[in-house]
Enzyme design. Structure first.
Site, PDB file in Angstrom:
ATOM      1  N   LYS A 205       0.839  -1.201   0.000  1.00  0.00           N
ATOM      2  CA  LYS A 205       0.000   0.000   0.000  1.00  0.00           C
ATOM      3  C   LYS A 205       0.876   1.254   0.000  1.00  0.00           C
ATOM      4  O   LYS A 205       0.692   2.150  -0.791  1.00  0.00           O
ATOM      5  CB  LYS A 205      -0.932  -0.028   1.212  1.00  0.00           C
ATOM      6  CG  LYS A 205      -1.829   1.180   1.313  1.00  0.00           C
ATOM      7  CD  LYS A 205      -2.802   1.065   2.479  1.00  0.00           C
ATOM      8  CE  LYS A 205      -3.515   2.398   2.679  1.00  0.00           C
ATOM      9  NZ  LYS A 205      -4.459   2.380   3.771  1.00  0.00           N
ATOM     10  N   GLU A 211      10.419  -4.723   4.624  1.00  0.00           N
ATOM     11  CA  GLU A 211      10.478  -6.127   4.201  1.00  0.00           C
ATOM     12  C   GLU A 211      10.218  -6.253   2.703  1.00  0.00           C
ATOM     13  O   GLU A 211      10.944  -6.942   1.969  1.00  0.00           O
ATOM     14  CB  GLU A 211       9.417  -6.959   4.943  1.00  0.00           C
ATOM     15  CG  GLU A 211       9.673  -7.159   6.417  1.00  0.00           C
ATOM     16  CD  GLU A 211       9.054  -6.075   7.284  1.00  0.00           C
ATOM     17  OE1 GLU A 211       8.827  -4.954   6.783  1.00  0.00           O
ATOM     18  OE2 GLU A 211       8.813  -6.342   8.481  1.00  0.00           O
ATOM     19  N   GLY A 267      -4.970  -1.738   4.996  1.00  0.00           N
ATOM     20  CA  GLY A 267      -4.137  -2.873   4.564  1.00  0.00           C
ATOM     21  C   GLY A 267      -4.814  -4.215   4.789  1.00  0.00           C
ATOM     22  O   GLY A 267      -4.846  -5.071   3.903  1.00  0.00           O
ATOM     23  N   ARG A 268      -5.385  -4.416   5.975  1.00  0.00           N
ATOM     24  CA  ARG A 268      -5.963  -5.738   6.289  1.00  0.00           C
ATOM     25  C   ARG A 268      -7.346  -5.914   5.686  1.00  0.00           C
ATOM     26  O   ARG A 268      -7.952  -6.967   5.845  1.00  0.00           O
ATOM     27  CB  ARG A 268      -5.976  -5.953   7.795  1.00  0.00           C
ATOM     28  CG  ARG A 268      -6.607  -4.828   8.571  1.00  0.00           C
ATOM     29  CD  ARG A 268      -6.262  -4.917  10.048  1.00  0.00           C
ATOM     30  NE  ARG A 268      -6.706  -3.727  10.764  1.00  0.00           N
ATOM     31  CZ  ARG A 268      -6.004  -2.604  10.878  1.00  0.00           C
ATOM     32  NH1 ARG A 268      -4.816  -2.498  10.298  1.00  0.00           N
ATOM     33  NH2 ARG A 268      -6.466  -1.575  11.555  1.00  0.00           N
ATOM     34  N   GLU A 353      -4.971  -6.726  14.559  1.00  0.00           N
ATOM     35  CA  GLU A 353      -4.458  -5.407  14.192  1.00  0.00           C
ATOM     36  C   GLU A 353      -5.603  -4.386  14.246  1.00  0.00           C
ATOM     37  O   GLU A 353      -5.386  -3.221  14.539  1.00  0.00           O
ATOM     38  CB  GLU A 353      -3.820  -5.440  12.801  1.00  0.00           C
ATOM     39  CG  GLU A 353      -2.927  -4.256  12.518  1.00  0.00           C
ATOM     40  CD  GLU A 353      -2.053  -4.428  11.281  1.00  0.00           C
ATOM     41  OE1 GLU A 353      -0.878  -4.815  11.420  1.00  0.00           O
ATOM     42  OE2 GLU A 353      -2.543  -4.169  10.175  1.00  0.00           O
ATOM     43  N   HIS A 384      -5.641 -33.429  17.305  1.00  0.00           N
ATOM     44  CA  HIS A 384      -4.551 -34.244  17.821  1.00  0.00           C
ATOM     45  C   HIS A 384      -3.437 -33.377  18.380  1.00  0.00           C
ATOM     46  O   HIS A 384      -2.317 -33.854  18.580  1.00  0.00           O
ATOM     47  CB  HIS A 384      -4.030 -35.162  16.712  1.00  0.00           C
ATOM     48  CG  HIS A 384      -5.104 -36.084  16.216  1.00  0.00           C
ATOM     49  ND1 HIS A 384      -5.311 -37.330  16.774  1.00  0.00           N
ATOM     50  CD2 HIS A 384      -6.056 -35.915  15.272  1.00  0.00           C
ATOM     51  CE1 HIS A 384      -6.348 -37.899  16.160  1.00  0.00           C
ATOM     52  NE2 HIS A 384      -6.822 -37.061  15.255  1.00  0.00           N
ATOM     53  N   LYS A 504       9.202  -0.884  14.225  1.00  0.00           N
ATOM     54  CA  LYS A 504       9.819  -0.625  12.914  1.00  0.00           C
ATOM     55  C   LYS A 504      10.933   0.415  13.057  1.00  0.00           C
ATOM     56  O   LYS A 504      12.015   0.275  12.496  1.00  0.00           O
ATOM     57  CB  LYS A 504       8.772  -0.084  11.931  1.00  0.00           C
ATOM     58  CG  LYS A 504       7.723  -1.081  11.491  1.00  0.00           C
ATOM     59  CD  LYS A 504       6.798  -0.403  10.470  1.00  0.00           C
ATOM     60  CE  LYS A 504       5.589  -1.247  10.163  1.00  0.00           C
ATOM     61  NZ  LYS A 504       4.599  -0.550   9.330  1.00  0.00           N
TER      62      LYS A 504
END
Ligand code: F6P
Length: 541
Positions: A205, A211, A267-268, A353, A384, A504
């Site tokens: 965005k 990253e 973003g999400r 978030e 399990h 960050k």
């Protein structure tokens, strides 16, 4: 008035005192038709919320709380493009991304629907060119691998949805998702790929995320190393998805190869924006539209259905009931669908978030608990691993069980066995097994307490006919509006994420300390200093 001081909150508190300790066995005994009465539908989704520790009165009181919190007005404000993301002074319009209408919503001078459909048209053209082989790489080879580089909302949505819809995808193209700045992520994703037939989609965005830009730079180096250092190759092997044309150009990607979106897409909440480009290449524009239509069906349902019949709102309000009145802290999401393996990870960002906040919209401290830790794994694998704690532990964990009636692959009746587990686990969680029942089976008295299953563990069951692009869209939209419902009740802003910024900044400050070959500059706290020292020593610096 703060939400905890409202008569509606107080009424729920009193009501919790009355029914909070009652057992699901009692609720079912008192209302034998509970299993059909406490159900709602939205599009193709069927929600059975009967195995929750609530009554009709609880639902009525929760609906009154939603009204008191202004959920209806805030929903209209969101759909209408008001700046409901107050702290960032932005509209929140992910619902416009899947609206089939092509005009008629002007926000801040922008014809939102027109622009959405224009980007969708360009994405569709591009996706078709890649899928048909018309779009070729620099040396004329057709694209055989698409690598999406992005992180957070620019990764989790398309990565989750690609896996979910793999059965609908173009199998002659391989799709990969690189997110982590751990160099192994990119190295593993590209190690068996041929640069000549690989296309990178750089999705960010802001186009400033460390990253993503670092991985994209390395990917470009890998490409140019493989194709003889001809810079012109970049145009045929890199496209960008972003709101930031300037940064895209600065990075060296031609903005003709950029697909845009807007600051009113969080973003999400972005995978139905151009961030879904890799998914669209995978499943094609028509099936992508089916997915958007699925989203839209639930958007409209959420906007119009009364709270008692509103599937996303009920999910949100029931979670408020547990978090704020029973004190639960986590929410399990247990898809009985291997294709939904990444769905819990996707929901972690969406929920945590969005609602991991401790101040209200006006900046004052939140006066009630907010947010929840979302986690899960597909069934039956989870059975399990961690279900033991769900069944007999001391922690109360509300769980959402998800399933699809028809399998994408039915191998010799396996689906019936699979679904029988989806039915059995919530049943065992809800009703358990008493000491008398255990003893009646001839169990030695000393072992009886160990075999007692207390039950009274709440769950929702969400069922759709089949996992398709449309039902996936419906499911994701339901959880988005669940999050919105919670945020409105808690009075927080679900659309910013300042909490991720400090780390960050610190990472940027610490990077030179690790990299520098000269005398180390230890000026952090003693723990960080010692760790820097250790890492430098281990790396021979
Ligand atoms: O760090 C959090 C975050 O800002 C998320 O909200 C977002 O989805 C992610 O980083 C990636 O951001 P971008 O798409 O700008 O690269």
């Amino acid at each position: 008035m703060r939400i905890s001081e409202t008569p509606e909150w107080q009424a729920l508190s009193t009501h919790h005192g009355e029914i909070g300790r009652r057992h699901l066995r009692e609720f079912f005994a008192e209302e034998p038709d509970r299993g059909t009465a406490y159900t709602v539908r939205a599009g193709d989704l069927y929600l059975d919320y009967s195995k929750n520790r609530l009554t009709r009165e609880t639902v009525r009181l929760l609906a009154a709380l939603a009204d008191r919190a202004g959920l209806r007005e805030r929903t209209e404000a969101m759909f209408g493009g008001e700046h409901i993301n107050g702290p960032e002074d932005r509209a929140v319009l992910h619902v416009a991304l899947r609206d089939p209408a092509t005009s008629g919503l002007v926000v801040d001078g922008q014809d939102v629907r027109h622009d959405v459909h224009e980007v969708l048209r360009r994405m569709g053209e591009f996706a078709n060119r890649v899928r048909s082989g018309e779009w070729t790489g620099h040396t004329g080879e057709r694209i055989r691998a698409v690598v999406n580089i992005g992180i957070g909302g620019s990764d989790l949505g398309p990565a989750m949805a690609y896996l979910a819809l793999r059965d609908y995808s173009e199998r002659s193209i391989s799709f990969r998702f690189v997110s982590n700045i751990d160099p192994t992520d990119l190295a593993e994703a590209t190690r068996d790929l041929d640069p000549a037939s690989t296309l990178f989609i750089v999705a960010s965005k802001t186009f400033t995320t460390q990253e993503t830009l670092t991985n994209a730079r390395e990917a470009r180096r890998w490409l140019l190393d493989g194709l003889g250092s001809d810079d012109k190759a970049v145009a045929k092997h890199f496209v960008a998805v972003s709101t930031n044309a300037e940064k895209v150009a600065e990075f060296g990607i031609d903005t003709d190869n950029m697909f845009g979106f807007w600051d009113w897409v969080g973003g999400r909440y972005s995978f139905t924006s151009a961030i879904g480009l890799s998914l669209m290449v995978a499943i094609g524009p028509e099936q992508y539209r089916e997915m958007l239509d699925g989203f839209h069906t639930v958007d409209e349902h959420f906007r119009t259905a009364p709270w008692e019949e509103n599937l996303p709102a009920l999910l949100g309000l029931i979670s408020v009931w547990y978090i704020n009145f029973f004190g639960t802290q986590t929410q399990a999401v247990l898809p009985y669908a291997q294709y939904l393996a990444r769905f819990p990870a996707y929901l972690q960002q969406l929920c945590m978030e969005s609602n991991g906040k401790s101040v209200q919209v006006d900046g004052s401290p939140a006066d009630v608990a907010t947010g929840e830790i979302v986690w899960g794994e597909p069934g039956t694998n989870g059975q399990h691993a961690f279900y033991q704690l769900l069944h007999q532990g001391t922690v109360l964990v509300p769980a959402d069980f998800l399933a699809f009636a028809q399998p994408n692959h039915d191998l010799d009746g396996m689906q019936d066995l699979f679904l029988s587990n989806f039915l059995a686990q919530p049943r065992a969680l809800a009703f358990g097994r008493t000491a008398e029942e255990v003893a009646a089976e001839g169990t030695a008295q000393a072992v009886v307490p160990h075999k007692v299953m207390p039950g009274n563990h709440p769950s929702n069951a969400i069922v759709a006919p089949k996992l398709t692009p449309s039902t996936l869209g419906q499911l994701v939209a339901a959880y988005e509006h669940r999050v919105f419902t919670q945020g409105i009740v808690w009075g927080i802003n679900s659309f910013d994420q300042w909490g991720v910024e400090l780390g960050k900044v610190m990472a940027n400050q610490l990077a030179p300390k690790l990299q520098s070959e000269g005398a180390p500059d230890y000026d952090s706290d003693s723990s960080t200093n010692a760790l820097v020292k250790l890492l430098r020593t281990e790396r021979g610096r």
